[in-house]
Design a protein around this motif. Structure first.
Motif, PDB file in Angstrom:
ATOM      1  N   UNK A  88       0.835  -1.201   0.000  1.00 14.10           N
ATOM      2  CA  UNK A  88       0.000   0.000   0.000  1.00 14.10           C
ATOM      3  C   UNK A  88       0.876   1.260   0.000  1.00 14.10           C
ATOM      4  N   UNK A  89       0.216   2.372  -0.143  1.00 13.41           N
ATOM      5  CA  UNK A  89       0.906   3.653  -0.300  1.00 13.41           C
ATOM      6  C   UNK A  89       1.739   3.985   0.943  1.00 13.41           C
ATOM      7  N   UNK A  90       2.970   4.481   0.689  1.00 13.37           N
ATOM      8  CA  UNK A  90       3.873   4.998   1.725  1.00 13.37           C
ATOM      9  C   UNK A  90       4.314   3.937   2.728  1.00 13.37           C
ATOM     10  N   UNK A  91       4.277   2.689   2.345  1.00 22.11           N
ATOM     11  CA  UNK A  91       4.749   1.635   3.240  1.00 22.11           C
ATOM     12  C   UNK A  91       6.259   1.463   3.103  1.00 22.11           C
ATOM     13  N   UNK A  92       6.831   0.811   4.105  1.00 23.03           N
ATOM     14  CA  UNK A  92       8.250   0.449   4.085  1.00 23.03           C
ATOM     15  C   UNK A  92       8.349  -1.071   4.081  1.00 23.03           C
ATOM     16  N   UNK A  93       9.009  -1.617   3.074  1.00 27.08           N
ATOM     17  CA  UNK A  93       9.131  -3.052   2.886  1.00 27.08           C
ATOM     18  C   UNK A  93      10.565  -3.469   3.155  1.00 27.08           C
TER      19      UNK A  93
END
Length: 421
Positions: A211-216
């Motif tokens: 999703x938007x603006x996530x950190x993976x």
């Protein structure tokens, strides 16, 4: 057409020398080799499926021994054996239905002169019993979703005269043999296509999970992970990726370069920094070497540390795996080789290591030992979700999904070795 044994020897040499990189390439080449074996295998008039199973099992036994750590080889061998059994069962079921129709027709035409019964298919007791079991077995969820094919009964040809009857029987047997091999080869072709497109099928699901603006966070290098992340980027999702470098081979460096080239915001970190950075991460997405029947994962070394960090901070730990990586064995099975040791030169230069040999004990043995394992084992309780080419699955469901791909009779391929012991 190349000799089958020459192809087998060539592939065995590649497996032994580790010349094939990656589970996908290994699985695809294994399936292509077994397709050639089936295509050129001569089968008897009776028990044709048994002859094909014996031929594939004999070749598969050699392939598994050549590189036991590459579980994809054994997976494909077992998948092909399962395909042979399923296609034989399909033809047997159709033949049983034809016999039932013929019996009803003969009962209605008792005065019709009693036609010859010898041109009907010759079925083994085992095949008939398997067909009967198949009619009583409830369909799995996978079968319901894919839909079972309708069997079409092949009309029998009537003949008059001894010569024409013999020719008709011979043609009937030959046509059944060709039909069985044709159906098996078509199914193997579908398997090869599934292996080839597994990255794309898994990547199509990326937009549902990122999703938007996530950190993976990920570790090492995986083509499946690369395509998965890039697919989300193509859907206009903006996110950042932390890549643990994956020492000592530093495969994470390659993944980081690929991600940057594709336009993704990427941060390269050391493996020891995973615990320090995990609190900023929304999701861990990693590849795998194999997925066991209990939902455990064999993955590049260092992955269990990442899983523990994610579990400690309640971060979802997602594993991507093509169906060719789903193994029907459990980690405790003796056929499973969970790890292998790589060269110490990846950790120390040979010069440094040779210097340490001079400072050993009195018997000349070195005081310094270098252990460089290739893989980690991640227990199923540490995995939040599996994403395969058939969709997302909980770890507790993996055994049921795996059961749809394999037959219980084929779990142990090296039977002759076991019998010899």
């Amino acid at each position: 057409m190349p000799d089958v044994q020459a192809l087998v020897n060539m592939f065995l040499n590649k497996l032994k020398k580790r010349k094939i990189e990656g589970s996908q390439a290994t699985a695809k080449q294994t399936a292509e080799l077994l397709r050639s074996v089936i295509s050129q295998q001569r089968v008897p008039r009776t028990n044709q499926a048994g002859a094909l199973i014996d031929a594939v099992r004999a070749i598969g036994e050699q392939l598994i021994v050549a590189n036991p750590i590459e579980l994809a080889v054994g997976n494909i061998v077992r998948r092909v054996l399962h395909i042979i059994r399923e296609e034989d069962l399909s033809l047997t079921t159709a033949a049983v239905a034809e016999l039932n129709l013929s019996t009803v027709s003969d009962d209605d035409d008792d005065d019709g002169g009693g036609g010859d019964q010898d041109d009907r298919p010759v079925l083994s007791a085992a095949a008939v019993a398997a067909a009967a079991r198949n009619t009583l077995r409830p369909p799995s969820l996978q079968m319901l979703l894919e839909g079972a094919p309708d069997f079409v009964a092949v009309p029998r040809s009537s003949s008059s005269g001894g010569d024409s009857e013999g020719k008709s029987k011979s043609m009937d047997r030959n046509s059944r043999t060709r039909k069985l091999k044709h159906d098996i080869i078509e199914a193997v072709n579908e398997l090869i296509q599934d292996i080839t497109t597994c990255h794309e099928l898994i990547a199509e699901q990326a937009v549902e999970h990122i999703h938007q603006n996530e950190v993976i966070l990920t570790l090492g290098s995986s083509k499946t992970v690369l395509e998965f992340l890039c697919a989300a980027k193509e859907k206009k999702r903006s996110f950042r990726v932390f890549v643990a470098e994956g020492a000592p081979r530093y495969q994470g460096h390659l993944l980081a370069k690929e991600l940057v080239a594709r336009g993704l915001q990427t941060t390269l970190i050391t493996d020891s920094a995973v615990f320090a950075m995990i609190s900023r991460v929304n999701m861990v997405i990693v590849g795998s070497h194999a997925v066991m029947a209990n939902g455990g994962v064999i993955a590049p070394v260092g992955m269990n540390m990442v899983a523990l960090a994610a579990q400690k901070h309640a971060v979802p730990f997602v594993v991507l795996a093509g169906s060719h990586k789903l193994c029907p064995l459990y980690p405790h099975n003796p056929e499973v080789l969970l790890n292998e040791l790589r060269s110490p030169s990846e950790l120390l230069d040979f010069g440094e290591f040779s210097d340490c040999l001079d400072f050993g004990s009195g018997d000349g043995s070195p005081l310094l030992h270098v252990v460089n394992p290739t893989f980690d084992y991640v227990p199923p309780k540490a995995v939040s979700l599996f994403i395969t080419d058939t969709g997302g699955h909980n770890p507790s469901y993996m055994y049921r999904l795996i059961a749809d791909y394999y037959s219980a009779d084929d779990l142990v391929v090296q039977r002759r070795h076991a019998a010899g012991n």
